[in-house]
Design an enzyme around this catalytic site. Structure first.
Site, PDB file in Angstrom:
ATOM      1  N   PRO A 112      60.972   5.082 -49.542  1.00 30.23           N
ATOM      2  CA  PRO A 112      60.108   4.632 -50.640  1.00 30.23           C
ATOM      3  C   PRO A 112      60.808   3.744 -51.654  1.00 30.23           C
ATOM      4  CG  PRO A 112      59.739   6.961 -50.179  1.00 30.23           C
ATOM      5  CD  PRO A 112      60.936   6.555 -49.387  1.00 30.23           C
ATOM      6  N   GLN A 118      61.767  -3.862 -52.309  1.00 23.58           N
ATOM      7  CA  GLN A 118      61.418  -5.076 -51.574  1.00 23.58           C
ATOM      8  C   GLN A 118      60.207  -5.753 -52.209  1.00 23.58           C
ATOM      9  OE1 GLN A 118      63.005  -6.209 -48.535  1.00 23.58           O
ATOM     10  NE2 GLN A 118      61.847  -8.041 -49.006  1.00 23.58           N
ATOM     11  N   LYS A 181      55.180  -0.634 -40.969  1.00 27.68           N
ATOM     12  CA  LYS A 181      54.904  -2.057 -40.799  1.00 27.68           C
ATOM     13  C   LYS A 181      55.790  -2.839 -41.761  1.00 27.68           C
ATOM     14  CE  LYS A 181      50.418  -1.669 -41.552  1.00 27.68           C
ATOM     15  NZ  LYS A 181      48.960  -1.944 -41.592  1.00 27.68           N
ATOM     16  N   GLY A 182      55.792  -4.161 -41.630  1.00 25.02           N
ATOM     17  CA  GLY A 182      56.646  -4.996 -42.460  1.00 25.02           C
ATOM     18  C   GLY A 182      56.180  -5.061 -43.899  1.00 25.02           C
ATOM     19  N   GLY A 184      58.184  -7.395 -45.935  1.00 25.52           N
ATOM     20  CA  GLY A 184      59.063  -8.444 -46.430  1.00 25.52           C
ATOM     21  C   GLY A 184      58.359  -9.655 -47.012  1.00 25.52           C
ATOM     22  N   GLU A 185      57.297 -10.131 -46.378  1.00 26.03           N
ATOM     23  CA  GLU A 185      56.676 -11.383 -46.792  1.00 26.03           C
ATOM     24  C   GLU A 185      55.501 -11.198 -47.742  1.00 26.03           C
ATOM     25  OE1 GLU A 185      57.854 -14.280 -46.170  1.00 26.03           O
ATOM     26  OE2 GLU A 185      59.435 -13.598 -44.820  1.00 26.03           O
TER      27      GLU A 185
END
Length: 228
Positions: A112, A118, A181-182, A184-185
Site C-alpha cells: 500500500p 507511485q 494491476k499496473g 505506473g502511468e
C-alpha cells in the site's frame, strides 16, 4: 514483471526449504516458512531461521539460491479518476493546485505505501508538465534555452498540494500477481486534464495544451474580456 517475480520467488523459496530440509532431517514438502522462520509442519517448535539455514557452517559456504521466472503478459486495464481543487490568481495568472483526490483501481494492493507513493509521484510529475515544465528550444540555433533546473521549473515538495489517495480493489486481474494491476502511468495521465478542467471551472477558459503558464492565463482572460 510482477508475475515473473512471483514465480522466481517461489523457486527461490523452494531452494531455501530444500536446504533447510537436510538440517531438520525431513523433506522440503514437510516444511513451511513464515516471516523468516522455517519449521516442520508436524512439529512447529522444531525449526530454524532463514539466516541460520542460508548462512555458512564449518566447511560449508553460504548458500547461493537462484530463482527464475518467465511470464508472457496479458492485457490488463487499470482505471483512475482525479478530482482537483485549484486557485487562480487573475492578477498574476498563477495557478496553485490546492488539493487532489486521486481514485485508482489497481486490482489488488500488494504494498500500500509503495502504491500510494507511485500515485503521488505521478501527480507531482503531472503538475509539473501541466503548469511549469516547458523545454524551450531556440529554433535558429537548435540550442536549449532552459537546460538547467533554474529555468526548467519542476515542482518541489513545498509546491505539492494536499493529496487524499483512494485505492480501490474493485477488479483484480487474474493475469497479475495476486490480482494486481499496473499503477505506473495512470497518475500522470489523469492529473493534467483534471487541472485543466478545474481551471476552466474557476475562470471559464478552456486550455488544450501544456504547460498552462501564467502568461497563458492572463492572455486568455484578456481575450475573454475583449469578447464580452
Amino acid at each position: 514483471m510482477g508475475s515473473a517475480t512471483r514465480m522466481a520467488a517461489a523457486e527461490a523459496r523452494a531452494g531455501i526449504l530444500k536446504r533447510a530440509a537436510g538440517m531438520l532431517e525431513t523433506t522440503a514438502d514437510a516444511l513451511d516458512m513464515v516471516e523468516g522462520r522455517i519449521y516442520r509442519r508436524d512439529n512447529p517448535d522444531q525449526g530454524l531461521t532463514v539466516a541460520e539455514a542460508m548462512g555458512p557452517k564449518p566447511g560449508i559456504p553460504s548458500a547461493n539460491i537462484l530463482g527464475r521466472g518467465t511470464y508472457e503478459p496479458t492485457k490488463s486495464y487499470s482505471f483512475a479518476a482525479h478530482f482537483v481543487e485549484v486557485s487562480v490568481d487573475t492578477e498574476t495568472g498563477l495557478v496553485t493546485v490546492d488539493r487532489v483526490v486521486p481514485v485508482h483501481d489497481v486490482g489488488k494492493v500488494i504494498h500500500p505505501i509503495a502504491a500510494a507513493g507511485q500515485i503521488e509521484g505521478g501527480i507531482q510529475q503531472g503538475i509539473g508538465h501541466t503548469l511549469t515544465e516547458d523545454y524551450i528550444i531556440d529554433t535558429r540555433t537548435d540550442r536549449s534555452l532552459n537546460a538547467g533546473l533554474v529555468d526548467y521549473k519542476m515542482p518541489l515538495s513545498m509546491d505539492m498540494p494536499d493529496i487524499d489517495t483512494v485505492i480501490l480493489e474493485a477488479a483484480p486481474d487474474p493475469g497479475g500477481p495476486w490480482g494486481a494491476k499496473g499503477v505506473g502511468e495512470d497518475p500522470i495521465i489523469a492529473i493534467g486534464p483534471a487541472i485543466s478542467n478545474a481551471i476552466f471551472d474557476a475562470i471559464g477558459v478552456r486550455f488544450r495544451h501544456y504547460p498552462i503558464t501564467p502568461e497563458d492565463i492572463l492572455n486568455a482572460l484578456a481575450e475573454k474580456e475583449r469578447q464580452s
